[in-house]
Scaffold this motif. Structure first.
Motif, mmCIF file in Angstrom:
data_model
loop_
_atom_site.group_PDB
_atom_site.id
_atom_site.type_symbol
_atom_site.label_atom_id
_atom_site.label_comp_id
_atom_site.label_asym_id
_atom_site.label_seq_id
_atom_site.Cartn_x
_atom_site.Cartn_y
_atom_site.Cartn_z
ATOM 1 N N ALA A 90 -7.568 1.649 -1.327
ATOM 2 C CA ALA A 90 -6.460 2.595 -1.537
ATOM 3 C C ALA A 90 -6.741 3.502 -2.722
ATOM 4 O O ALA A 90 -6.501 4.721 -2.661
ATOM 5 C CB ALA A 90 -5.150 1.833 -1.744
ATOM 6 N N VAL B 143 -5.961 4.564 4.403
ATOM 7 C CA VAL B 143 -6.365 3.322 3.738
ATOM 8 C C VAL B 143 -6.668 2.241 4.786
ATOM 9 O O VAL B 143 -7.702 1.573 4.725
ATOM 10 C CB VAL B 143 -5.268 2.838 2.756
ATOM 11 C CG1 VAL B 143 -5.552 1.411 2.285
ATOM 12 C CG2 VAL B 143 -5.145 3.794 1.581
ATOM 13 N N ILE C 87 0.837 -1.199 0.000
ATOM 14 C CA ILE C 87 0.000 0.000 0.000
ATOM 15 C C ILE C 87 0.872 1.248 0.000
ATOM 16 O O ILE C 87 0.559 2.231 -0.677
ATOM 17 C CB ILE C 87 -0.989 -0.031 1.193
ATOM 18 C CG1 ILE C 87 -1.937 -1.231 1.047
ATOM 19 C CG2 ILE C 87 -1.765 1.276 1.297
ATOM 20 C CD1 ILE C 87 -2.710 -1.298 -0.265
#
Length: 186
Positions: free
Chosen positions: A72, A46, A25
């Motif tokens: 995300a 996120v 991420i």
């Protein structure tokens, strides 16, 4: 592998999930923003959104990775919209700073140095949104076609068609972007 529903109520399950996915991420976010503090904030957002959405996760719709990338993508998109609104507001109220001759020269040098990157980005900007998103998720984010299809909410076959079209369009556009042999020798 952590059960997604557990991350919303069990701190140990969340920690395992976070540890498993944080680097992916962070890379996803870092490719889309250039401020390290904003990247850290968005990455945290996120995972906070994942905690909030964990109870609604349905495994039959795709993998946890695809689900997390979808979150995300939404978080980064929301930030880009917020930033665009802020820029428009600031432009309405701010004046322009005068540039010196040295400033202009440095900017011209930077602009020249980044010409090929801008040409590729312009070519990508001309792709339909779905094709561009497919190309970014596979080429930049390293997702499998199945996970990328899940992020976009489409079937794998449709995703592969989008990806094939995007690559074909970029190939044909890059022929127009590349200098011809006569341009290279003149």
């Amino acid at each position: 592998m952590t059960q997604i529903a557990e991350i919303g109520r069990d701190p140990d399950a969340f920690e395992a999930f976070y540890t498993e996915h944080i680097e992916r991420i962070q890379r996803f976010v870092a490719r889309r923003v250039d401020d390290p503090y904003l990247a850290a904030d968005l990455t945290a957002d996120v995972f906070l959104a994942a905690i909030d959405a964990a109870a609604g996760y349905r495994a039959n719709l795709g993998t946890p990775v695809g689900w997390l990338y979808g979150i995300a993508r939404n978080v980064v998109s929301a930030e880009k919209r917020r930033h665009a609104r802020e820029l428009r507001a600031n432009q309405r109220i701010s004046g322009r700073r005068l540039l010196t001759a040295d400033d202009v020269t440095r900017l011209e040098e930077r602009i020249d140095a980044e010409a090929s990157a801008r040409a590729l980005l312009r070519a990508m900007d001309e792709l339909p949104d779905g094709e561009r998103a497919a190309l970014e998720l596979v080429a930049l984010d390293g997702l499998s076609p199945a996970d990328a299809a899940q992020v976009l909410g489409i079937r794998l076959t449709a995703f592969r068609v989008r990806l094939h079209r995007a690559r074909g369009r970029l190939r044909s556009q890059s022929l127009h972007l590349a200098p011809t042999p006569t341009e290279m020798t003149s």
